[in-house]
Design an enzyme around this catalytic site. Structure first.
Site, PDB file in Angstrom:
ATOM      1  N   GLU A   1       0.832  -1.211   0.000  1.00 44.43           N
ATOM      2  CA  GLU A   1       0.000   0.000   0.000  1.00 44.43           C
ATOM      3  C   GLU A   1       0.868   1.263   0.000  1.00 44.43           C
ATOM      4  OE1 GLU A   1      -3.028  -0.231  -0.550  1.00 44.43           O
ATOM      5  OE2 GLU A   1      -3.678  -2.184   0.212  1.00 44.43           O
TER       6      GLU A   1
ATOM      7  N   HIS B   1      -2.743   2.109   8.738  1.00 44.90           N
ATOM      8  CA  HIS B   1      -3.810   1.270   8.174  1.00 44.90           C
ATOM      9  C   HIS B   1      -3.844  -0.069   8.906  1.00 44.90           C
ATOM     10  CE1 HIS B   1      -6.221  -1.079   5.436  1.00 44.90           C
ATOM     11  NE2 HIS B   1      -5.215  -1.894   5.178  1.00 44.90           N
TER      12      HIS B   1
ATOM     13  N   HIS C   1      -6.897  -3.524  10.198  1.00 46.81           N
ATOM     14  CA  HIS C   1      -8.152  -4.225   9.930  1.00 46.81           C
ATOM     15  C   HIS C   1      -8.928  -4.472  11.228  1.00 46.81           C
ATOM     16  CE1 HIS C   1      -5.684  -6.229   6.400  1.00 46.81           C
ATOM     17  NE2 HIS C   1      -5.952  -4.958   6.150  1.00 46.81           N
TER      18      HIS C   1
ATOM     19  N   GLU D   1     -17.583  10.428  23.268  1.00 46.28           N
ATOM     20  CA  GLU D   1     -16.218  10.819  22.877  1.00 46.28           C
ATOM     21  C   GLU D   1     -16.084  11.148  21.392  1.00 46.28           C
ATOM     22  OE1 GLU D   1     -13.533  10.935  24.923  1.00 46.28           O
ATOM     23  OE2 GLU D   1     -14.843  10.415  26.595  1.00 46.28           O
TER      24      GLU D   1
ATOM     25  N   HIS E   1     -12.787  -4.023   4.364  1.00 43.51           N
ATOM     26  CA  HIS E   1     -11.326  -4.166   4.391  1.00 43.51           C
ATOM     27  C   HIS E   1     -10.735  -3.644   5.714  1.00 43.51           C
ATOM     28  CE1 HIS E   1      -7.238  -4.039   2.187  1.00 43.51           C
ATOM     29  NE2 HIS E   1      -7.038  -3.834   3.470  1.00 43.51           N
TER      30      HIS E   1
HETATM   31  O1  2HA Z   1      -0.421  -4.853   3.848  1.00 43.05           O
HETATM   32  O2  2HA Z   1      -3.337  -4.587   4.763  1.00 43.05           O
HETATM   33  O3  2HA Z   1      -4.223  -3.525   2.543  1.00 43.05           O
HETATM   34  C1  2HA Z   1      -1.523  -5.683   3.761  1.00 43.05           C
HETATM   35  C2  2HA Z   1      -2.762  -4.889   3.747  1.00 43.05           C
HETATM   36  C3  2HA Z   1      -3.244  -4.468   2.433  1.00 43.05           C
HETATM   37 ZN    ZN Z   2      -5.289  -3.852   4.530  1.00 44.70          ZN
END
Ligand code: 2HA
Ligand code: ZN
Length: 278
Positions: free
Chosen positions: A116, A139, A141, A169, A210
């Site tokens: 990414e 980033h 998940h 909050e 995602h």
């Molecule tokens: O790096 O999370 O979006 C792996 C990920 C891709």
């Molecule tokens: Zn990801």
């Protein structure tokens, strides 16, 4: 020259990957982080004139040429970062042409930046255009945030208002709201460009089905934004089999912004404001 592994930016970074892994928000090679390091700080730890090697960026990174980033490696696991930072992370400097980058530290087994990388670099560029002090793009998940995108409308005003109205909050922490992207393939220039565009307006962007992106001036800010969204998505989903009969009314949210001096909250996301707050 001081040791890179003693640098506060590296220690902060390693700690963030550990926390995110332990919270279950970065399975396998999921998740990626990049940290913009100031040149003055970087040169205490790195020889800026001697690159280990040069790699292609794979996209046009002009706009952040010369800037130095600590970034997670492609295919690397957050779980392993603490065991071997120099194999799982790297520090790169974007070349003047935006097409190449010098590796200054790390990626020791021939690694390269996260898949990414374009999303991260384009996001830094976009965010710096509205906040010159931004340093972090994060980033991961998070479970409940992901689950919320399975059933909640992806309209960003509605998504933001659900979060704001279910946890006191939220509007205080992110009065600028939450951007939402529909599902798209990841690792592509398209999702990178779409994320960067949203980050001119928001510090949080949810990627449907995602995960999430957040930015900040430091690790705590980016991490705290994700944590607050995830906490609220969790309580929302715990209660989602029951009708919601109590939520913070729009005027209550406006009142919070007045008490906590959040002048630029997204009023347009609150359709039921009374005349007093319009
Ligand atoms: O790096 O999370 O979006 C792996 C990920 C891709
Ligand atoms: Zn990801």
């Amino acid at each position: 020259m001081k040791k890179v592994t003693d640098a506060p930016f590296l220690q902060d970074f390693v700690e963030a990957t550990q926390n995110i892994y332990r919270l279950g928000w970065a399975e396998r090679n999921g998740g990626n982080i990049s940290y913009l390091i100031g040149e003055d700080e970087a040169k205490e730890y790195l020889d800026l004139d001697n690159a280990l090697r040069t790699i292609p960026t794979g996209f046009d990174a002009r706009g952040v040429e010369g800037k130095i980033f600590l970034v997670t490696g492609a295919g690397k696991y957050f779980r392993n970062v603490i065991k071997d930072p120099a194999a799982n992370l790297g520090i790169i400097r974007v070349g003047a042409d935006g097409a190449s980058a010098d590796v200054l530290w790390g990626f020791k087994d021939g690694g390269r930046p996260t898949s990414e990388f374009s999303a991260h670099i384009l996001s830094h560029r976009a965010r710096l255009s509205v906040d010159p002090e931004n340093k972090i793009v994060m980033h991961c998940h998070p479970n409940y945030t992901m689950a919320m995108t399975y059933s909640h409308e992806l309209d960003e005003a509605k998504f933001t208002r659900t979060l704001w109205s279910l946890n006191t909050e939220c509007i205080v922490d992110f009065p600028d709201g939450v951007g939402v992207l529909p599902w798209m393939p990841c690792g592509t220039p398209e999702i990178g460009a779409a994320t960067a565009e949203k980050l001119k307006e928001f510090r949080i962007v949810v990627w449907a089905i995602h995960g999430i992106y957040a930015v900040g001036r430091n690790m705590d800010e980016a991490f705290g934004l994700i944590e607050t969204v995830e906490k609220t998505a969790t309580t929302y989903l715990i209660g989602s089999h029951l009708p919601i009969v109590n939520r913070i009314p729009d005027d209550g949210l406006a009142e919070l912004c007045s008490i906590y001096d959040k002048k630029n909250y997204r009023k347009d996301f609150l359709p039921e404001l009374s005349e007093k707050y319009k």
